[in-house]
Write a protein that holds these residues in place. Structure first.
Motif, PDB file in Angstrom:
ATOM      1  N   PHE B 110      25.593  -8.679 -19.841  1.00 37.99           N
ATOM      2  CA  PHE B 110      25.183  -8.645 -18.441  1.00 37.99           C
ATOM      3  C   PHE B 110      25.368 -10.007 -17.791  1.00 37.99           C
ATOM      4  O   PHE B 110      24.880 -11.014 -18.297  1.00 37.99           O
ATOM      5  CB  PHE B 110      23.720  -8.199 -18.376  1.00 37.99           C
ATOM      6  N   LEU B 111      26.091 -10.035 -16.685  1.00 42.57           N
ATOM      7  CA  LEU B 111      26.288 -11.281 -15.943  1.00 42.57           C
ATOM      8  C   LEU B 111      25.137 -11.550 -14.970  1.00 42.57           C
ATOM      9  O   LEU B 111      25.219 -12.448 -14.139  1.00 42.57           O
ATOM     10  CB  LEU B 111      27.594 -11.223 -15.148  1.00 42.57           C
ATOM     11  N   GLY B 112      24.091 -10.763 -15.063  1.00 41.21           N
ATOM     12  CA  GLY B 112      22.908 -11.024 -14.262  1.00 41.21           C
ATOM     13  C   GLY B 112      23.114 -10.763 -12.788  1.00 41.21           C
ATOM     14  O   GLY B 112      24.092 -10.156 -12.368  1.00 41.21           O
ATOM     15  N   SER B 113      22.160 -11.240 -12.009  1.00 46.11           N
ATOM     16  CA  SER B 113      22.226 -11.089 -10.564  1.00 46.11           C
ATOM     17  C   SER B 113      22.802 -12.346  -9.960  1.00 46.11           C
ATOM     18  O   SER B 113      22.654 -13.429 -10.513  1.00 46.11           O
ATOM     19  CB  SER B 113      20.829 -10.856  -9.999  1.00 46.11           C
ATOM     20  N   VAL B 114      23.415 -12.196  -8.799  1.00 47.43           N
ATOM     21  CA  VAL B 114      23.996 -13.345  -8.122  1.00 47.43           C
ATOM     22  C   VAL B 114      22.915 -14.137  -7.383  1.00 47.43           C
ATOM     23  O   VAL B 114      22.951 -15.352  -7.329  1.00 47.43           O
ATOM     24  CB  VAL B 114      25.108 -12.880  -7.162  1.00 47.43           C
ATOM     25  N   THR B 115      21.941 -13.427  -6.811  1.00 52.60           N
ATOM     26  CA  THR B 115      20.923 -14.102  -6.002  1.00 52.60           C
ATOM     27  C   THR B 115      19.561 -14.070  -6.697  1.00 52.60           C
ATOM     28  O   THR B 115      19.330 -13.269  -7.607  1.00 52.60           O
ATOM     29  CB  THR B 115      20.833 -13.456  -4.616  1.00 52.60           C
ATOM     30  N   SER B 116      18.643 -14.924  -6.216  1.00 56.25           N
ATOM     31  CA  SER B 116      17.434 -15.213  -6.982  1.00 56.25           C
ATOM     32  C   SER B 116      16.411 -14.079  -7.039  1.00 56.25           C
ATOM     33  O   SER B 116      15.981 -13.700  -8.121  1.00 56.25           O
ATOM     34  CB  SER B 116      16.756 -16.467  -6.436  1.00 56.25           C
ATOM     35  N   PRO B 118      16.544 -10.769  -6.524  1.00 57.04           N
ATOM     36  CA  PRO B 118      16.972  -9.676  -7.397  1.00 57.04           C
ATOM     37  C   PRO B 118      17.089 -10.137  -8.852  1.00 57.04           C
ATOM     38  O   PRO B 118      16.846  -9.357  -9.776  1.00 57.04           O
ATOM     39  CB  PRO B 118      18.345  -9.286  -6.843  1.00 57.04           C
ATOM     40  N   GLY B 119      17.442 -11.408  -9.036  1.00 56.16           N
ATOM     41  CA  GLY B 119      17.579 -11.942 -10.389  1.00 56.16           C
ATOM     42  C   GLY B 119      16.283 -11.878 -11.168  1.00 56.16           C
ATOM     43  O   GLY B 119      16.270 -11.608 -12.372  1.00 56.16           O
ATOM     44  N   VAL B 120      15.174 -12.136 -10.470  1.00 52.60           N
ATOM     45  CA  VAL B 120      13.876 -12.057 -11.139  1.00 52.60           C
ATOM     46  C   VAL B 120      13.639 -10.629 -11.630  1.00 52.60           C
ATOM     47  O   VAL B 120      13.187 -10.399 -12.760  1.00 52.60           O
ATOM     48  CB  VAL B 120      12.742 -12.483 -10.177  1.00 52.60           C
ATOM     49  N   ALA B 121      13.988  -9.653 -10.785  1.00 57.79           N
ATOM     50  CA  ALA B 121      13.760  -8.253 -11.145  1.00 57.79           C
ATOM     51  C   ALA B 121      14.648  -7.814 -12.299  1.00 57.79           C
ATOM     52  O   ALA B 121      14.178  -7.213 -13.273  1.00 57.79           O
ATOM     53  CB  ALA B 121      14.001  -7.361  -9.925  1.00 57.79           C
ATOM     54  N   THR B 122      15.953  -8.146 -12.233  1.00 56.21           N
ATOM     55  CA  THR B 122      16.844  -7.672 -13.292  1.00 56.21           C
ATOM     56  C   THR B 122      16.581  -8.393 -14.608  1.00 56.21           C
ATOM     57  O   THR B 122      16.788  -7.816 -15.674  1.00 56.21           O
ATOM     58  CB  THR B 122      18.326  -7.856 -12.894  1.00 56.21           C
ATOM     59  N   SER B 123      16.118  -9.653 -14.545  1.00 54.09           N
ATOM     60  CA  SER B 123      15.890 -10.368 -15.797  1.00 54.09           C
ATOM     61  C   SER B 123      14.756  -9.714 -16.590  1.00 54.09           C
ATOM     62  O   SER B 123      14.793  -9.687 -17.822  1.00 54.09           O
ATOM     63  CB  SER B 123      15.580 -11.843 -15.525  1.00 54.09           C
ATOM     64  N   VAL B 124      13.751  -9.174 -15.879  1.00 53.54           N
ATOM     65  CA  VAL B 124      12.657  -8.495 -16.581  1.00 53.54           C
ATOM     66  C   VAL B 124      13.189  -7.243 -17.286  1.00 53.54           C
ATOM     67  O   VAL B 124      12.869  -6.975 -18.446  1.00 53.54           O
ATOM     68  CB  VAL B 124      11.531  -8.115 -15.602  1.00 53.54           C
ATOM     69  N   GLU B 125      14.052  -6.498 -16.570  1.00 54.06           N
ATOM     70  CA  GLU B 125      14.636  -5.292 -17.161  1.00 54.06           C
ATOM     71  C   GLU B 125      15.493  -5.657 -18.374  1.00 54.06           C
ATOM     72  O   GLU B 125      15.434  -4.991 -19.410  1.00 54.06           O
ATOM     73  CB  GLU B 125      15.510  -4.563 -16.132  1.00 54.06           C
ATOM     74  N   ALA B 126      16.290  -6.710 -18.218  1.00 56.44           N
ATOM     75  CA  ALA B 126      17.187  -7.110 -19.308  1.00 56.44           C
ATOM     76  C   ALA B 126      16.389  -7.568 -20.523  1.00 56.44           C
ATOM     77  O   ALA B 126      16.779  -7.322 -21.663  1.00 56.44           O
ATOM     78  CB  ALA B 126      18.114  -8.226 -18.833  1.00 56.44           C
ATOM     79  N   VAL B 143      13.523 -16.650 -12.787  1.00 54.73           N
ATOM     80  CA  VAL B 143      14.513 -15.850 -13.501  1.00 54.73           C
ATOM     81  C   VAL B 143      14.419 -16.142 -14.995  1.00 54.73           C
ATOM     82  O   VAL B 143      14.417 -15.235 -15.828  1.00 54.73           O
ATOM     83  CB  VAL B 143      15.938 -16.147 -12.967  1.00 54.73           C
ATOM     84  N   LEU B 144      14.295 -17.429 -15.325  1.00 55.82           N
ATOM     85  CA  LEU B 144      14.204 -17.815 -16.736  1.00 55.82           C
ATOM     86  C   LEU B 144      12.801 -17.591 -17.277  1.00 55.82           C
ATOM     87  O   LEU B 144      12.614 -17.143 -18.399  1.00 55.82           O
ATOM     88  CB  LEU B 144      14.543 -19.293 -16.903  1.00 55.82           C
ATOM     89  N   GLY B 145      11.814 -17.933 -16.490  1.00 62.41           N
ATOM     90  CA  GLY B 145      10.433 -17.924 -16.964  1.00 62.41           C
ATOM     91  C   GLY B 145      10.174 -19.129 -17.853  1.00 62.41           C
ATOM     92  O   GLY B 145      11.090 -19.794 -18.321  1.00 62.41           O
ATOM     93  N   GLY B 146       8.890 -19.418 -18.053  1.00 61.07           N
ATOM     94  CA  GLY B 146       8.523 -20.506 -18.957  1.00 61.07           C
ATOM     95  C   GLY B 146       8.663 -21.884 -18.350  1.00 61.07           C
ATOM     96  O   GLY B 146       8.500 -22.879 -19.035  1.00 61.07           O
ATOM     97  N   VAL B 147       8.971 -21.970 -17.046  1.00 59.19           N
ATOM     98  CA  VAL B 147       9.111 -23.271 -16.401  1.00 59.19           C
ATOM     99  C   VAL B 147       7.841 -23.561 -15.602  1.00 59.19           C
ATOM    100  O   VAL B 147       7.333 -22.688 -14.909  1.00 59.19           O
ATOM    101  CB  VAL B 147      10.325 -23.280 -15.447  1.00 59.19           C
ATOM    102  N   ALA B 148       7.343 -24.799 -15.728  1.00 54.81           N
ATOM    103  CA  ALA B 148       6.113 -25.143 -15.026  1.00 54.81           C
ATOM    104  C   ALA B 148       6.367 -25.226 -13.529  1.00 54.81           C
ATOM    105  O   ALA B 148       7.386 -25.746 -13.089  1.00 54.81           O
ATOM    106  CB  ALA B 148       5.578 -26.468 -15.541  1.00 54.81           C
TER     107      ALA B 148
END
Lengths: 353, 407
Positions: B110-116, B118-126, B143-148
């Protein structure tokens, strides 16, 4: 005369009964297909949003079809419910372990906040006549979007903290931000289920049908049909308008909470003017005051853009044309006459046989 | 009668469209069968805004990825790709639908989402599906998570172990910009104009002010705008001017930035303008006088005017195929495909593996410490467990209508 009234009553209750039946059958079929793994992931993922949009359409139909007032900001109520519900669910993550219970509480909180917003909008506006409600709800939707875009909410051991415009929240150990202004709520835990959505639709139908068939409901419809005549027989205009409008707002809030808790992330700009219009399209397409129409229109128009994916670049164009076609076809007297004639013929031949 | 004619016309249009749609579909399938003739191809999916307001970013990414896939397939090696991009219209809800459609198609990578957002949403699904996720340009930390969170210091979202970014994270851009301004002593009094209903802009702003405070930069004016008000910037520009700002920081995309430059010029205000990677593309805005962009400084990982062989080849191919100059979104997507290609080779993956097996393999390769990739947007890119890319941002200044490296 007496006979006549009885007949009319049975007709509405028959329609209501068929509406319940349609929802139940659709749920049972889809749910068993989903359990058997027969549904594609694309449709599977849309089950909760469909339930939320159906509830939204029903809620708006109460305002537009039954009360006869135009609301152009119902996405605003959805937004209030969505963010209130999602913040509540997130804050209760550790306190309430059972997901269905947490979801139910979130829905109630979403509905309550949206109802409050409905009261605030309704008090000044519903006293006025004409198209004021349309304009004020339009503004309301935009205001809600701006407010949530500037709202920051965090939670830690001491409870909820909020700040406005600038994020000045200092959180203790183990704290986390829930709502971060324009970033919305990026970490929603999905707890909405198709079953919950089905229950919400059923509750919405029960509320609306009982309201419409009650003494208050008849007063509301009398206001819609002729305000001056209704007022002259002593109907309290503001009270009944408020009753319908706030109920509609509360149901929209519950739908918003269900929607938000079925997403991974929500942002305020999702609930913009376009969203309000989309829901209005559901209502108009399904027929004003016709609840079963709203259900079918909302479900069909939510699924349609996904079904049209194979058209690639032409997708939204095809969607628009299909919309126009459906609007024309359902309102075309020639075609209506043709189908009615066909139905009559079938009936006749049945009788003959 | 008129109505009947209207109906007929509408019907004709629908049929014409159906025919068109069917036609493009058949050509697509023939293409893929040709591609799969040599070896069975990896199914590579992507989600981006191909329609709507953000469509320029999504389409650029699709075009960039397409060039990379064509090049790799032309090599005829063991690794072949089949590319499928789905539209999300820059909407989180639709992006999940698009992702599910790709899953039904049988996507393996998966090349992920282009914009932020939607990227948050698809990253959870992925993450839930254990699908390998490398996004070209969804730069939000969520999108990545784990960042302060730069403002509160709290970690609001847990790290999604299989999600990686090829672009800079928003906070890195903000703090790198502040650092750059301080190091090069570019301005005494700094004004910031940012878009406060946008994830990208706000993310950079938050980390910029956090870093600026640390470095003791003097911020004299902070003003905002939203999607609805991004046509008139007179208030914001006047505020910056009245407070005597000699550097204006513009963490936003180039469409809004081009208007700010034009309107600042109209009132005769000429500070140093400093942008981030979203500013890339400002020289291609239609009807924009590029003379106004003279002296604008931007931090960007990619420049279409660079003279290295890879960039020249990419830009030439892109211009020949799509008739426009590629921006950083195209370059990021191009790099994404090649980074996955390189990782697949290094990991020794085979095409019959499931998405989940490929994901485990690629995550191990990306975080293993031995994987590094040289691309258009940076040399020696590496990744670690945080999912963020390590590469050097390049400071560029616009001189005579082209980017010139500042270092």
């Amino acid at each position: 005369m007496k006979n006549n009234r009885k007949l009319r009553l049975t007709k509405t209750s028959r329609t209501n009964f068929l509406t319940y039946l349609m929802v139940i059958v659709a749920f049972v079929v889809l749910n068993s297909m989903s359990n058997a793994g027969m549904l594609k992931s694309a449709l599977q993922g849309q089950l909760v949003p469909i339930c939320a949009y159906v509830t939204m359409a029903l809620a708006l139909n109460l305002t537009v079809g039954v009360l006869g007032e135009l609301s152009l900001g119902h996405a605003g109520f959805m937004s209030v419910g969505a963010f209130a519900g999602a913040v509540a669910a997130s804050a209760m993550r550790d306190a309430v372990a059972a997901e269905p219970v947490r979801l139910a509480i979130a829905l109630v909180i979403g509905a309550a906040f949206a109802a409050l917003a409905g009261v605030l909008v309704g008090i000044p506006v519903l006293r006025l006549n004409g198209d004021y409600l349309a304009i004020v709800t339009l503004a309301f939707g935009e205001i809600i979007k701006s407010i949530i875009n500037n709202l920051y909410i965090g939670v830690d051991a001491r409870g909820l903290h909020a700040s406005f415009v600038q994020n000045t929240i200092a959180l203790g150990d183990g704290g986390r931000m829930i709502l971060s202004g324009p970033m919305g709520i990026p970490g929603v835990t999905k707890i909405s289920t198709f079953t919950a959505g089905f229950i919400l639709i059923m509750v919405t139908l029960v509320v609306i049908f009982n309201l419409v068939n009650s003494r208050s409901g008849r007063a509301i419809m009398a206001l819609r049909d002729n305000r001056i005549a209704a007022e002259s027989v002593g109907i309290n205009v503001t009270k009944y308008k408020m009753m319908a409008f706030v109920t509609s707002a509360a149901l929209a809030g519950a739908a918003g909470a269900l929607f938000a808790l079925g997403q991974n992330t929500i942002i305020a700009s999702k609930f913009d003017f376009n969203q309000s219009i989309l829901i209005l399209v559901f209502v108009v397409l399904g027929g004003q005051g016709r609840m079963w129409g709203s259900i079918i229109a909302a479900a069909a128009l939510t699924v349609l853009p996904e079904l049209l994916r194979e058209f690639a670049d032409y997708r939204m164009l095809v969607y628009a044309i299909v919309l126009i076609l459906v609007m024309l076809l359902t309102n075309n007297p020639t075609l209506k006459g043709f189908f009615e004639g066909l139905a009559a013929k079938v009936k006749k031949s049945e009788k003959g046989a | 009668m008129k109505k009947m004619i209207a109906l007929l016309l509408a019907l004709v249009m629908v049929f014409a469209l159906v025919a068109c749609g069917a036609k493009t579909e058949t050509t697509e399938t023939t293409e893929t069968t040709e591609e799969t003739a040599t070896a069975t191809a990896y199914k590579l999916g992507g989600v981006g805004p191909l329609t709507g307001g953000a469509a320029i970013y999504g389409n650029a990414a699709v075009n960039g990825a397409k060039i990379a896939v064509d090049e790799i397939n032309a090599l005829g090696g063991d690794i072949q790709f089949e590319l499928n991009y789905q539209d999300d219209a820059h909407d989180a809800e639709k992006s999940v639908n698009a992702y599910n459609t790709l899953k039904d198609w049988g996507m393996q990578l998966f090349l992920g989402s282009v914009t932020s957002a939607p990227g948050v949403a698809t990253s959870v699904e992925a993450q839930a599906d254990n699908m390998f996720y490398l996004t070209p340009s969804a730069s939000s930390t969520d999108v990545l998570g784990g960042v302060a969170n730069p403002l509160t210091g709290t970690v609001d979202i847990e790290r999604k172990a299989n999600v990686f970014q090829l672009c800079f994270m928003d906070p890195n851009q903000g703090s790198a910009s502040a650092q750059y301004i301080a190091d090069k002593d570019l301005g005494e009094n700094i004004a910031i104009i940012y878009k406060n209903d946008d994830v990208y802009s706000t993310g950079i702003y938050n980390s910029f002010i956090a870093k600026a405070e640390e470095l003791g930069l003097n911020i004299v004016s902070t003003t905002t705008f939203t999607t609805d008000s991004q046509t008139d910037f007179s208030v914001q520009i006047a505020d910056a001017k009245d407070n005597g700002a000699d550097l204006v920081f513009l963490p936003m995309y180039y469409d809004a930035a081009s208007l700010i430059l034009t309107q600042a010029n109209a009132i005769g205000y000429a500070p140093t303008f400093f942008g981030v990677d979203g500013m890339d593309g400002i020289l291609t805005v239609e009807g924009f006088d590029t003379a106004l962009a003279e002296g604008v400084i931007l931090l960007t990982p990619f420049s279409a005017d660079a003279e290295d062989e890879a960039t020249v080849n990419f830009v030439t191919t892109y211009e020949a195929q799509f008739g426009e100059t590629p921006n950083q979104f195209a370059a990021d997507a191009y790099d994404c495909v090649y980074a996955i290609y390189a990782a697949l080779q290094q990991a020794g993956a085979t095409v019959d593996m499931t998405a989940s097996e490929l994901c485990d393999l690629l995550v191990a390769t990306f975080t293993g410490g031995e994987f590094s990739y040289d691309g258009l947007t940076g040399a020696g890119m590496t990744w670690d467990e945080t999912g963020a890319v390590t590469k050097a941002p390049k400071g560029m200044i616009i001189e005579n209508g082209v980017y010139v490296g500042l270092d």
